[in-house]
Design an enzyme around this catalytic site. Structure first.
Site, PDB file in Angstrom:
ATOM      1  N   GLN A  83       0.815  -1.222   0.000  1.00  0.00           N
ATOM      2  CA  GLN A  83       0.000   0.000   0.000  1.00  0.00           C
ATOM      3  C   GLN A  83       0.848   1.271   0.000  1.00  0.00           C
ATOM      4  OE1 GLN A  83      -3.257  -0.392  -0.570  1.00  0.00           O
ATOM      5  NE2 GLN A  83      -2.663  -2.547  -0.612  1.00  0.00           N
ATOM      6  N   ASN A  84       2.145   1.144   0.324  1.00  0.00           N
ATOM      7  CA  ASN A  84       3.034   2.298   0.334  1.00  0.00           C
ATOM      8  C   ASN A  84       3.186   2.802  -1.098  1.00  0.00           C
ATOM      9  OD1 ASN A  84       5.633   3.870   0.357  1.00  0.00           O
ATOM     10  ND2 ASN A  84       5.508   3.329   2.525  1.00  0.00           N
ATOM     11  N   HIS A  85       3.211   4.101  -1.273  1.00  0.00           N
ATOM     12  CA  HIS A  85       3.294   4.690  -2.606  1.00  0.00           C
ATOM     13  C   HIS A  85       4.710   4.770  -3.159  1.00  0.00           C
ATOM     14  CE1 HIS A  85      -0.811   6.912  -2.116  1.00  0.00           C
ATOM     15  NE2 HIS A  85      -0.961   5.684  -2.554  1.00  0.00           N
TER      16      HIS A  85
END
Length: 174
Positions: A51-53
């Site tokens: 989920q980290n960009h």
């Protein structure tokens, strides 16, 4: 008799060590996070939470597919002369939230920067990394920029706005 609540909660907080630095031979940009998430530590990968960009931003700025194996992504990132590390070496923390970091011990960034003679820019991934870096009171001969956190918890900016702000890592000017 009820045990002290602080003693009970202390048993649930783990003291943990972060990841080693990732860099190539001619580093120009160092990206420093605060401390890896639980998922990153479990996978032994920077920005290991899907989920980290971070890897989406990297993919938008460089021809590095975020779905490639981690070792290939890292190799390609270092080909672009970008290194990754964290400000905090070890800490006590329950969960992954930066706000839960306790007793931080900082990495030896002075020696790390000295070993990067081509260094032109230091990027701090989020305000927590920026705050911890400023606590170190280091003088560095290159610009230091705090960019919006790539964490999934940072919902203040859209992915496109984060990409726009992170473009600084792909330019020679810094």
């Amino acid at each position: 008799m009820r045990p002290d609540k602080d003693i009970l909660s202390a048993h649930h907080i783990s003291c943990i060590t972060g990841l080693p630095p990732v860099r190539g031979t001619r580093t120009e940009v160092v990206i420093l996070g605060s401390f890896p998430s639980c998922q990153s530590l479990q996978h032994q990968e920077y920005y290991g939470n899907p989920q980290n960009h971070f890897w989406k931003i990297v993919e938008a700025l460089f021809p590095i597919d975020r779905n490639l194996p981690y070792s290939v992504r890292i190799s390609r990132l270092t080909d672009y002369r970008i290194a990754l590390w964290d400000v905090v070496s070890t800490c006590c923390r329950e969960g992954s939230s930066d706000s839960r970091i306790r007793s931080p011990v900082f990495n030896d960034l002075r020696d790390f920067f000295a070993s990067c003679p081509s260094l032109r820019l230091i990027v701090l991934n989020g305000s927590t990394a920026g705050r911890y870096f400023s606590m170190m009171r280091m003088t560095v001969p290159v610009p230091v920029v705090v960019l919006p956190s790539t964490s999934p918890a940072n919902t203040r900016l859209s992915l496109n706005e984060k990409i726009r702000r992170w473009e600084i890592i792909s330019t020679k000017e810094g």
